[in-house]
Design an enzyme around this catalytic site. Structure first.
Site, PDB file in Angstrom:
ATOM      1  N   GLN A  11       0.819  -1.226   0.000  1.00 34.54           N
ATOM      2  CA  GLN A  11       0.000   0.000   0.000  1.00 34.54           C
ATOM      3  C   GLN A  11       0.846   1.266   0.000  1.00 34.54           C
ATOM      4  O   GLN A  11       0.674   2.153  -0.834  1.00 34.54           O
ATOM      5  CB  GLN A  11      -0.911   0.018   1.241  1.00 34.54           C
ATOM      6  CG  GLN A  11      -1.964  -1.066   1.246  1.00 34.54           C
ATOM      7  CD  GLN A  11      -2.913  -0.925   2.422  1.00 34.54           C
ATOM      8  OE1 GLN A  11      -3.971  -0.340   2.302  1.00 34.54           O
ATOM      9  NE2 GLN A  11      -2.522  -1.463   3.574  1.00 34.54           N
ATOM     10  N   ILE A  37      15.367  -8.883  -0.065  1.00 34.51           N
ATOM     11  CA  ILE A  37      16.139  -8.064   0.884  1.00 34.51           C
ATOM     12  C   ILE A  37      16.808  -8.895   1.972  1.00 34.51           C
ATOM     13  O   ILE A  37      17.673  -8.401   2.692  1.00 34.51           O
ATOM     14  CB  ILE A  37      15.279  -6.947   1.515  1.00 34.51           C
ATOM     15  CG1 ILE A  37      14.136  -7.518   2.360  1.00 34.51           C
ATOM     16  CG2 ILE A  37      14.772  -5.984   0.449  1.00 34.51           C
ATOM     17  CD1 ILE A  37      13.411  -6.473   3.212  1.00 34.51           C
ATOM     18  N   TYR A 125       5.864  -8.902  16.099  1.00 31.47           N
ATOM     19  CA  TYR A 125       5.961  -7.958  14.974  1.00 31.47           C
ATOM     20  C   TYR A 125       6.541  -6.625  15.444  1.00 31.47           C
ATOM     21  O   TYR A 125       7.485  -6.092  14.854  1.00 31.47           O
ATOM     22  CB  TYR A 125       4.586  -7.751  14.343  1.00 31.47           C
ATOM     23  CG  TYR A 125       4.489  -6.527  13.479  1.00 31.47           C
ATOM     24  CD1 TYR A 125       5.132  -6.459  12.244  1.00 31.47           C
ATOM     25  CD2 TYR A 125       3.754  -5.406  13.892  1.00 31.47           C
ATOM     26  CE1 TYR A 125       5.053  -5.323  11.449  1.00 31.47           C
ATOM     27  CE2 TYR A 125       3.665  -4.269  13.106  1.00 31.47           C
ATOM     28  CZ  TYR A 125       4.319  -4.235  11.884  1.00 31.47           C
ATOM     29  OH  TYR A 125       4.236  -3.107  11.109  1.00 31.47           O
ATOM     30  N   LYS A 129      10.162  -4.712  14.435  1.00 31.41           N
ATOM     31  CA  LYS A 129      10.213  -3.356  13.884  1.00 31.41           C
ATOM     32  C   LYS A 129      11.090  -2.448  14.760  1.00 31.41           C
ATOM     33  O   LYS A 129      11.803  -1.580  14.245  1.00 31.41           O
ATOM     34  CB  LYS A 129       8.807  -2.772  13.760  1.00 31.41           C
ATOM     35  CG  LYS A 129       7.943  -3.457  12.701  1.00 31.41           C
ATOM     36  CD  LYS A 129       8.545  -3.419  11.312  1.00 31.41           C
ATOM     37  CE  LYS A 129       8.502  -2.040  10.705  1.00 31.41           C
ATOM     38  NZ  LYS A 129       9.033  -2.028   9.316  1.00 31.41           N
ATOM     39  N   TRP A 150      -2.446   1.954  11.626  1.00 30.86           N
ATOM     40  CA  TRP A 150      -3.775   1.740  11.017  1.00 30.86           C
ATOM     41  C   TRP A 150      -3.814   2.176   9.544  1.00 30.86           C
ATOM     42  O   TRP A 150      -4.615   3.007   9.134  1.00 30.86           O
ATOM     43  CB  TRP A 150      -4.837   2.486  11.811  1.00 30.86           C
ATOM     44  CG  TRP A 150      -4.969   2.091  13.237  1.00 30.86           C
ATOM     45  CD1 TRP A 150      -4.067   1.421  14.016  1.00 30.86           C
ATOM     46  CD2 TRP A 150      -6.095   2.366  14.098  1.00 30.86           C
ATOM     47  NE1 TRP A 150      -4.541   1.260  15.292  1.00 30.86           N
ATOM     48  CE2 TRP A 150      -5.783   1.828  15.376  1.00 30.86           C
ATOM     49  CE3 TRP A 150      -7.305   3.016  13.920  1.00 30.86           C
ATOM     50  CZ2 TRP A 150      -6.656   1.915  16.459  1.00 30.86           C
ATOM     51  CZ3 TRP A 150      -8.168   3.117  15.004  1.00 30.86           C
ATOM     52  CH2 TRP A 150      -7.849   2.552  16.251  1.00 30.86           C
TER      53      TRP A 150
END
Length: 284
Positions: A11, A37, A125, A129, A150
């Site tokens: 997105q 990657i 997750y 990050k 979101w």
């Protein structure tokens, strides 16, 4: 300015490339088919040959629930992949934009989280990050870390599309009402990222559309704007258990954007209106 954008098939990556082209940048968008990657040799060769002035790293493993069980893959993409790209950027002195998340916070504060607040991820997750954030800071001086939340955009699955799909067959839906945050429209975020990468105002930023809501309130606004006759029942997180724990407070303070001369993103309701219009055009 030559810019490499990872995660082009997602997105955000898609919208960043479109915005960069519109702004006259020489921009190259790649997905996992063009570059793995997690392959260090491949990453270094690709980046060295392209020799971009900046890398905008949008690629990530974002399946939050799946990450709790698929830890190796999540780590390889979010941590090792980020390390390879950051190292490659360091070798050619390129700027680096790393897209992070509200999931680096535990969600237990009563106030919006500031960029300087302690980070304490409660899911795998979010942990990966944050590890990516630390690597970028360690390896690079010319870096931007942008925490978002979101996310919704044209190119991929998201909450808005899910609600619209469910509205076709449901007249009542139960949606979590005790998790509060800010939707982020990739079209608006892409503008900010392209402005940011052309500056030298490095650091950690929070960026999402203005205003806060719960998921239930977000759903209500989606149905209201889409003229869908669906009743939303607000439920608790405990009533909708998921594999990964979600932060209940995902609100992030964004004053740093204005303080550094960047334009804040529009209100989330306005962003949603624009998005729904774009979706209609896409369908036609």
């Amino acid at each position: 300015m030559k810019v490499l954008v990872t995660g082009y098939t997602g997105q955000l990556g898609y919208d960043v490339v479109q915005r960069g082209l519109k702004n006259g940048l020489s921009i190259v968008g790649i997905g996992s088919k063009e570059l793995d990657i997690t392959n260090e040799t491949e990453v270094h060769r690709y980046v060295k040959e392209l020799n971009p002035d900046a890398i905008i790293h949008c690629a990530a493993y974002t399946a939050v629930d799946k990450a709790e069980d698929d830890k190796n893959k999540c780590w390889d993409i979010n941590v090792e992949g980020t390390k390879h790209l950051a190292n490659a950027a360091s070798e050619i002195a390129a700027k680096f934009v790393y897209i992070s998340t509200d999931y680096v916070f535990n969600g237990e504060s009563e106030k919006p989280f500031k960029e300087t607040d302690n980070v304490s991820p409660i899911g795998y997750y979010g942990l990966t990050k944050y590890e990516g954030e630390k690597i970028v800071k360690q390896l690079l001086d010319k870096c931007f870390i942008i925490r978002i939340s979101w996310v919704f955009g044209l190119n991929g699955k998201n909450f808005v599309k899910t609600m619209l799909r469910l509205a076709e067959t449901k007249n009542e839906l139960s949606v979590v009402g005790d998790q509060i945050g800010s939707p982020t429209y990739t079209y608006d975020l892409a503008k900010l990222i392209i402005d940011m990468v052309q500056s030298d105002k490095y650091g950690v930023y929070h960026a999402s559309n203005e205003g806060y809501c719960s998921w239930a309130e977000f759903a209500q606004e989606i149905f209201a704007q889409a003229d869908a006759n669906v009743k939303v029942k607000s439920i608790t997180t405990e009533e909708y258990p998921t594999r990964a724990v979600r932060p209940k407070n995902s609100r992030m303070a964004k004053e740093k954007l204005s303080a550094n001369g960047f334009t804040p993103l529009p209100k989330w309701q306005d962003a949603l209106k624009h998005y729904l219009t774009e979706l209609k055009h896409e369908v036609k």
